[in-house]
Write an enzyme that holds these catalytic residues in place. Structure first.
Site, short mmCIF file in Angstrom:
data_model
loop_
_atom_site.label_atom_id
_atom_site.label_comp_id
_atom_site.label_asym_id
_atom_site.label_seq_id
_atom_site.Cartn_x
_atom_site.Cartn_y
_atom_site.Cartn_z
N SER A 16 2.30 -64.10 -49.97
CA SER A 16 1.75 -63.13 -49.03
C SER A 16 2.65 -62.96 -47.82
O SER A 16 3.31 -63.93 -47.39
CB SER A 16 0.37 -63.61 -48.58
N TYR B 59 -5.12 -69.53 -44.48
CA TYR B 59 -4.78 -68.78 -45.70
C TYR B 59 -3.25 -68.68 -45.85
O TYR B 59 -2.69 -68.99 -46.91
CB TYR B 59 -5.38 -67.37 -45.63
N LYS C 280 -0.53 -70.41 -48.78
CA LYS C 280 0.46 -69.68 -49.57
C LYS C 280 1.87 -70.25 -49.34
O LYS C 280 2.66 -70.36 -50.27
CB LYS C 280 0.42 -68.18 -49.23
N1 UFG Z 1 -9.53 -53.63 -40.09
C1 UFG Z 1 -10.34 -52.95 -39.21
N2 UFG Z 1 -11.65 -52.73 -39.57
C2 UFG Z 1 -12.15 -53.15 -40.77
C3 UFG Z 1 -11.32 -53.85 -41.66
C4 UFG Z 1 -10.00 -54.08 -41.28
O1 UFG Z 1 -9.91 -52.57 -38.12
O2 UFG Z 1 -13.35 -52.93 -41.02
C5 UFG Z 1 -8.13 -53.83 -39.73
C6 UFG Z 1 -7.72 -55.29 -39.70
O3 UFG Z 1 -7.97 -55.86 -38.45
C7 UFG Z 1 -6.25 -55.20 -40.06
C8 UFG Z 1 -6.15 -53.98 -40.96
O4 UFG Z 1 -7.34 -53.24 -40.73
O5 UFG Z 1 -5.51 -54.97 -38.91
C9 UFG Z 1 -6.06 -54.32 -42.42
O6 UFG Z 1 -7.11 -55.24 -42.71
P1 UFG Z 1 -7.45 -55.69 -44.18
O7 UFG Z 1 -8.62 -56.64 -44.08
O8 UFG Z 1 -7.58 -54.52 -45.07
O9 UFG Z 1 -6.16 -56.46 -44.64
P2 UFG Z 1 -5.42 -57.69 -43.92
O10 UFG Z 1 -4.18 -57.09 -43.31
O11 UFG Z 1 -6.26 -58.50 -43.05
O12 UFG Z 1 -5.17 -58.63 -45.17
C10 UFG Z 1 -4.17 -58.39 -46.04
C11 UFG Z 1 -4.44 -59.11 -47.35
C12 UFG Z 1 -4.34 -60.60 -47.17
C13 UFG Z 1 -3.03 -60.91 -46.50
C14 UFG Z 1 -2.95 -60.21 -45.18
C15 UFG Z 1 -1.72 -60.53 -44.39
O13 UFG Z 1 -5.73 -58.80 -47.83
O14 UFG Z 1 -4.40 -61.22 -48.42
O15 UFG Z 1 -2.98 -58.82 -45.44
O16 UFG Z 1 -2.03 -60.43 -43.03
F1 UFG Z 1 -2.88 -62.22 -46.29
#
Ligand code: UFG
Length: 329
Positions: free
Chosen positions: A117, A141, A145
């Site tokens: 990741s 997490y 990884k």
């Molecule tokens: N976000 C919002 N509102 C929501 C959901 C998400 O503002 O309801 C934002 C989050 O804060 C983030 C972005 O949208 O900034 C993307 O969020 P996601 O939850 O879709 O994805 P992440 O970036 O948190 O997670 C992904 C993968 C993980 C990985 C990570 C690395 O799912 O497995 O990227 O940071 F580890």
């Protein structure tokens, strides 16, 4: 090739299983079905419902399979949850991977493609991220990884394992024919949450943090299409050599902010998608996007999806066709 796929009933895993079957490989999926879906597993693959913690079952399956290699998707993946449940993450991700590798070593299976990741980089010193940047994860997490990457590196030296760590950025989208897609419960990811609003299943989205040091104040991510992830997995397993560790950043190279993502989804769906501000979510780095030069050069990978609207469109087609996911299509 004959390939053992852990987590092959999950979101990324199921698209990769389909890609492997399309490429003519034989596939055995091993999935505990906690978050995976039977309906997501390609009919051409064999499904074994089992947990990687069940060492005897893993051992028996590997002993009988005549496998050439393993694709290892099975993992707990909620960055935020990993902060409150680190032991669950270390057991599920690290301990179970070590025991899988022990069984692979015992049965002389020396090839693995691992779902790493971009979270292993933590908050990078600059973007786009190259593979040689320091890996300093900011969540349990991400640390699980990274720990696995070290286990893989040491195994390449000690017992001839060939390992490829694919450091994904944000997996996104759905199969072009809308027959496979994302179905998590609870849903934590931005794109499906945005599309749930467009489907009338929720009132609006919350934007976690508008005060990040990014151009519009919201987090920037690199949304890589899940079918492009499938093609890079095929390229990785087909080119794997023994006693070698490779790592690749797998992203489009384009950063998209939360606000930009919401705007793209409004364009694709024609829905307002109201968005309201909310506090930052713990464990979120401000800006993550890949420099994919290495994977393109060395594996000849060329993503089909570079425009976020096209990616969101595939997700929208899937969610519209399956508003309740796999179980109640
Ligand atoms: N976000 C919002 N509102 C929501 C959901 C998400 O503002 O309801 C934002 C989050 O804060 C983030 C972005 O949208 O900034 C993307 O969020 P996601 O939850 O879709 O994805 P992440 O970036 O948190 O997670 C992904 C993968 C993980 C990985 C990570 C690395 O799912 O497995 O990227 O940071 F580890």
């Amino acid at each position: 090739m004959n390939i053992f796929v852990t987590g092959g009933a999950g979101y990324v895993g199921s698209h990769c299983v389909r890609g492997l079957c399309d490429a003519g490989h034989a596939v055995v999926v091993f999935d505990n079905m906690v978050s995976g879906h039977r309906e997501a597993v390609d009919q051409r693959a064999k499904l074994i419902a089992g947990d990687l913690g069940d060492v005897d079952l893993v051992d028996k399956t590997l002993a009988q399979g005549g496998f050439d290699g393993v694709m290892h998707f099975a993992a707990a993946l909620d960055v935020n949850e990993s902060i409150s449940k680190p032991l669950h993450y270390y057991r599920n991700n690290v301990v179970n991977t070590v025991s899988l590798l022990e069984r692979m070593c015992a049965h002389d299976i020396r090839s693995i493609v691992f779902s790493s990741s971009c979270a292993t980089y933590g908050t990078p010193p600059s973007v786009p991220i190259t593979e040689d940047m320091p890996q300093d994860p900011i969540s349990p997490y991400g640390r699980t990884k990274l720990a696995i990457e070290w286990v893989l590196r040491d195994s390449t030296v000690a017992w001839g394992l060939g390992a490829t760590a694919l450091r994904y950025f944000n997996a996104a989208g759905a199969a072009a024919d809308a027959s496979l897609g994302e179905d998590h419960d609870p849903e934590i990811h931005l794109i499906p949450r945005v599309l749930q609003v467009a489907l009338g299943q929720s009132e609006g989205i919350k934007i976690f943090g508008l005060d990040y040091p990014t151009p519009d104040g919201t987090c920037v991510r690199d949304y890589v299409h899940v079918e492009d992830l499938a093609s890079v997995h095929c390229a990785a397993i087909e080119t794997q050599a023994e006693s070698q560790f490779r790592c690749y950043n797998v992203g489009t190279g384009v950063g998209v902010s939360v606000k930009e993502l919401a705007a793209a989804a409004r364009e694709v769906t024609g829905h307002d998608i109201p968005a309201s501000p909310a506090p930052r979510r713990e464990g979120d780095p401000p800006e993550l996007y890949a420099d994919p030069t290495k994977v393109m050069t060395e594996l000849g990978w060329q993503p089909k999806y570079a425009d976020i609207r096209k990616t969101v469109e595939t997700a929208w087609n899937w969610h519209r066709a399956h508003p309740n996911g796999f179980t109640a299509a």
